[in-house]
Scaffold this motif. Sequence first.
Motif, PDB file in Angstrom:
ATOM      1  N   GLU A 267      -4.098  12.846   1.696  1.00 54.09           N
ATOM      2  CA  GLU A 267      -4.435  14.040   0.928  1.00 54.09           C
ATOM      3  C   GLU A 267      -4.614  13.680  -0.546  1.00 54.09           C
ATOM      4  OE1 GLU A 267      -1.552  13.685   2.551  1.00 54.09           O
ATOM      5  OE2 GLU A 267      -1.981  14.701   4.450  1.00 54.09           O
ATOM      6  N   LYS A 268      -5.340  14.529  -1.254  1.00 57.21           N
ATOM      7  CA  LYS A 268      -5.623  14.231  -2.665  1.00 57.21           C
ATOM      8  C   LYS A 268      -4.363  14.319  -3.525  1.00 57.21           C
ATOM      9  CE  LYS A 268      -7.233  18.958  -3.580  1.00 57.21           C
ATOM     10  NZ  LYS A 268      -8.393  19.766  -4.047  1.00 57.21           N
ATOM     11  N   GLN A 269      -3.341  15.076  -3.054  1.00 56.77           N
ATOM     12  CA  GLN A 269      -2.100  15.153  -3.819  1.00 56.77           C
ATOM     13  C   GLN A 269      -1.329  13.827  -3.797  1.00 56.77           C
ATOM     14  OE1 GLN A 269      -2.961  17.334  -1.469  1.00 56.77           O
ATOM     15  NE2 GLN A 269      -3.284  19.271  -2.564  1.00 56.77           N
ATOM     16  N   ARG A 270      -1.570  13.021  -2.787  1.00 58.41           N
ATOM     17  CA  ARG A 270      -0.863  11.744  -2.660  1.00 58.41           C
ATOM     18  C   ARG A 270      -1.729  10.552  -3.062  1.00 58.41           C
ATOM     19  NH1 ARG A 270       0.552  10.264   2.349  1.00 58.41           N
ATOM     20  NH2 ARG A 270       2.551   9.352   1.743  1.00 58.41           N
ATOM     21  N   LEU A 271      -2.929  10.795  -3.566  1.00 58.37           N
ATOM     22  CA  LEU A 271      -3.822   9.698  -3.929  1.00 58.37           C
ATOM     23  C   LEU A 271      -3.279   8.907  -5.117  1.00 58.37           C
ATOM     24  CD1 LEU A 271      -6.522   8.273  -3.367  1.00 58.37           C
ATOM     25  CD2 LEU A 271      -7.619   9.879  -4.927  1.00 58.37           C
ATOM     26  N   GLN A 272      -2.729   9.605  -6.106  1.00 57.20           N
ATOM     27  CA  GLN A 272      -2.147   8.902  -7.251  1.00 57.20           C
ATOM     28  C   GLN A 272      -0.903   8.131  -6.839  1.00 57.20           C
ATOM     29  OE1 GLN A 272      -0.803  11.391 -10.463  1.00 57.20           O
ATOM     30  NE2 GLN A 272      -1.051   9.772 -12.004  1.00 57.20           N
ATOM     31  N   LEU A 273      -0.133   8.668  -5.916  1.00 61.60           N
ATOM     32  CA  LEU A 273       1.034   7.945  -5.391  1.00 61.60           C
ATOM     33  C   LEU A 273       0.598   6.645  -4.726  1.00 61.60           C
ATOM     34  CD1 LEU A 273       4.042   7.735  -4.605  1.00 61.60           C
ATOM     35  CD2 LEU A 273       3.519   9.139  -2.588  1.00 61.60           C
ATOM     36  N   LEU A 274      -0.503   6.697  -3.971  1.00 59.69           N
ATOM     37  CA  LEU A 274      -1.039   5.485  -3.354  1.00 59.69           C
ATOM     38  C   LEU A 274      -1.449   4.475  -4.414  1.00 59.69           C
ATOM     39  CD1 LEU A 274      -2.159   3.903  -0.885  1.00 59.69           C
ATOM     40  CD2 LEU A 274      -4.295   5.179  -1.194  1.00 59.69           C
ATOM     41  N   GLY A 275      -2.079   4.954  -5.488  1.00 62.20           N
ATOM     42  CA  GLY A 275      -2.552   4.051  -6.540  1.00 62.20           C
ATOM     43  C   GLY A 275      -1.420   3.324  -7.248  1.00 62.20           C
ATOM     44  N   VAL A 276      -0.387   4.065  -7.686  1.00 64.22           N
ATOM     45  CA  VAL A 276       0.711   3.421  -8.421  1.00 64.22           C
ATOM     46  C   VAL A 276       1.531   2.515  -7.500  1.00 64.22           C
ATOM     47  CG1 VAL A 276       0.866   5.212 -10.178  1.00 64.22           C
ATOM     48  CG2 VAL A 276       2.227   5.427  -8.090  1.00 64.22           C
ATOM     49  N   THR A 277       1.639   2.887  -6.236  1.00 62.38           N
ATOM     50  CA  THR A 277       2.388   2.043  -5.303  1.00 62.38           C
ATOM     51  C   THR A 277       1.649   0.737  -5.035  1.00 62.38           C
ATOM     52  OG1 THR A 277       3.230   4.057  -4.260  1.00 62.38           O
ATOM     53  CG2 THR A 277       3.559   1.994  -3.086  1.00 62.38           C
ATOM     54  N   CYS A 278       0.330   0.799  -4.884  1.00 63.59           N
ATOM     55  CA  CYS A 278      -0.455  -0.424  -4.700  1.00 63.59           C
ATOM     56  C   CYS A 278      -0.388  -1.320  -5.937  1.00 63.59           C
ATOM     57  CB  CYS A 278      -1.918  -0.073  -4.384  1.00 63.59           C
ATOM     58  SG  CYS A 278      -2.169   0.596  -2.731  1.00 63.59           S
ATOM     59  N   MET A 279      -0.349  -0.721  -7.117  1.00 65.07           N
ATOM     60  CA  MET A 279      -0.202  -1.524  -8.331  1.00 65.07           C
ATOM     61  C   MET A 279       1.197  -2.127  -8.418  1.00 65.07           C
ATOM     62  SD  MET A 279      -1.315  -0.675 -12.243  1.00 65.07           S
ATOM     63  CE  MET A 279      -2.995  -1.251 -11.939  1.00 65.07           C
ATOM     64  N   LEU A 280       2.198  -1.413  -7.941  1.00 61.98           N
ATOM     65  CA  LEU A 280       3.553  -1.965  -7.899  1.00 61.98           C
ATOM     66  C   LEU A 280       3.606  -3.198  -6.981  1.00 61.98           C
ATOM     67  CD1 LEU A 280       6.660  -1.805  -8.368  1.00 61.98           C
ATOM     68  CD2 LEU A 280       6.751  -0.236  -6.406  1.00 61.98           C
ATOM     69  N   ILE A 281       2.980  -3.099  -5.815  1.00 58.18           N
ATOM     70  CA  ILE A 281       2.956  -4.227  -4.874  1.00 58.18           C
ATOM     71  C   ILE A 281       2.186  -5.400  -5.466  1.00 58.18           C
ATOM     72  CG2 ILE A 281       2.146  -4.969  -2.604  1.00 58.18           C
ATOM     73  CD1 ILE A 281       2.555  -2.056  -1.663  1.00 58.18           C
ATOM     74  N   ALA A 282       1.021  -5.106  -6.054  1.00 56.71           N
ATOM     75  CA  ALA A 282       0.210  -6.168  -6.649  1.00 56.71           C
ATOM     76  C   ALA A 282       0.931  -6.834  -7.816  1.00 56.71           C
ATOM     77  CB  ALA A 282      -1.136  -5.602  -7.104  1.00 56.71           C
ATOM     78  N   SER A 283       1.688  -6.055  -8.582  1.00 58.82           N
ATOM     79  CA  SER A 283       2.442  -6.623  -9.706  1.00 58.82           C
ATOM     80  C   SER A 283       3.528  -7.563  -9.211  1.00 58.82           C
ATOM     81  CB  SER A 283       3.071  -5.493 -10.532  1.00 58.82           C
ATOM     82  OG  SER A 283       2.087  -4.639 -11.059  1.00 58.82           O
ATOM     83  N   LYS A 284       4.206  -7.179  -8.141  1.00 59.46           N
ATOM     84  CA  LYS A 284       5.226  -8.053  -7.575  1.00 59.46           C
ATOM     85  C   LYS A 284       4.622  -9.353  -7.069  1.00 59.46           C
ATOM     86  CE  LYS A 284       8.457  -4.424  -6.104  1.00 59.46           C
ATOM     87  NZ  LYS A 284       9.136  -3.792  -4.939  1.00 59.46           N
TER      88      LYS A 284
END
Length: 457
Positions: A267-284
């Motif tokens: 859903e579009k409400q969780r799209l930003q959550l997906l984005g920051v979580t993917c950046m968290l994984i990529a940062s690690k």
Amino acid sequence: MNRKNITAAKYEVPPARITRARAKTSSSLGGISPSSRPSFKHEQKHAPRENSKRAASDENKTSVVATAGIHQKRKAVLKDVTNISYEKTNINSISKVQTTKRARGGPTRRKMKEGSDVLAEIPLVQEDVKTKLAEELSKIRMVEAQESTLTVKLEEEKPVLQDVDMIWFELGSCKGPGIVDIDEDLKDSQMWSIYASNIYDKIRVTELERRPSTDYMEKLQQDITPNMRGVLIDWLVEVSEEYKLVPDTLYLTVNLIDRFLSQNLIEKQRLQLLGVTCMLIASKYEEICAPRVEEFCFITDNTYTRGEVLKMESEILNFLHFHLSIPTTKSFLRRFIQASQSSYKAPCVEMEFLANYLAELTLLEYSFLKFLPSLIAASVVFLARWTFNQSDHPWNPTLEHYTSYKTSDLKATVLALEDLQLNTNGCSLNAVREKYKQQKFKCVSTLTSPKLVQTLF
């Protein structure tokens, strides 16, 4: 009765009662009277001497066995061969004891059965020892043969290793005329560019195996659009600038987003959550000091809690099976820029910045998912070289060799890139453009080519 008699009475066996008939019989036969039998105490005095003699002889035998074992180990790592002779000695002594006991009347039937079982097992032990010795000897012979073969090979390879420069020159000459060898830093212990071609051949295969779907917006997603995806990535570019993340983190973040959206409805409400979580994984994965989970929650104005981010992280990683080693456009761009700089007398920093700028522009566009990362990287170098110099063709044999793309293969991608550079669609997402307007990037986002690239095809 005095004390001596009392002591003797304690330890000596009391004599049997002598009758007149027994005394008469013993005297007639000339035998020994019962009173003249040796006492139990007398038998004990002689027993320790015999035991000490046996112990001494056993120690001598053991020392001989140990000495022989030491000399045997100097030759090869084998079991103690002298145990065989020791077992034979024990066999002989056992047989002698058996014969003596039989002569004297022998042991009971149970003891005779046990002795026969022991004697039956001893030949089996000897056969096992012989078998193990044969196996050990065969192993030693094999090792010696391998060592001799290895020595011969090393002796043959010595002159080859001593002339590395000549070998590398021959390898470079096999690439064809007009091709510059960009992997000539063989002597640099930190480079070892001799493996570079093999590595890039491998990741060319990997980019085909783990690429995201090119049409997931049309076939799967119902609540989000390509424009929403572009807005999310444009915001993530600002986040990466805020936390000073390396470019590889941004590229991997976008790759994780697209791979997750390829098979998961969101859903579009969780799209930003997906984005920051993917950046968290990529940062690690990419960063030395990755931002904490709380910082990514703060950057979203605490729209999502720490627990929600961690739960989403687990969901993404389990879906991707922790496959994070993915070649992105940045992976190929480093190699292709190195091949491009070989035609310049001095490295052109502005051209490198312009290539990185054009590559990051493609991250915002959903339509560029249909192009492979290696194709985008090659097209970026093509357009960047043409932007700086229109007097010469931007493609040469060296670039064609290292990218494996001809000029005709790049046409569609280069034309799409030129539209992004000129912003013909009037895109309002300006995070990448503002980033490369800075002086540290030589303001390359303001550069355009006076001649259209269409004329090169």
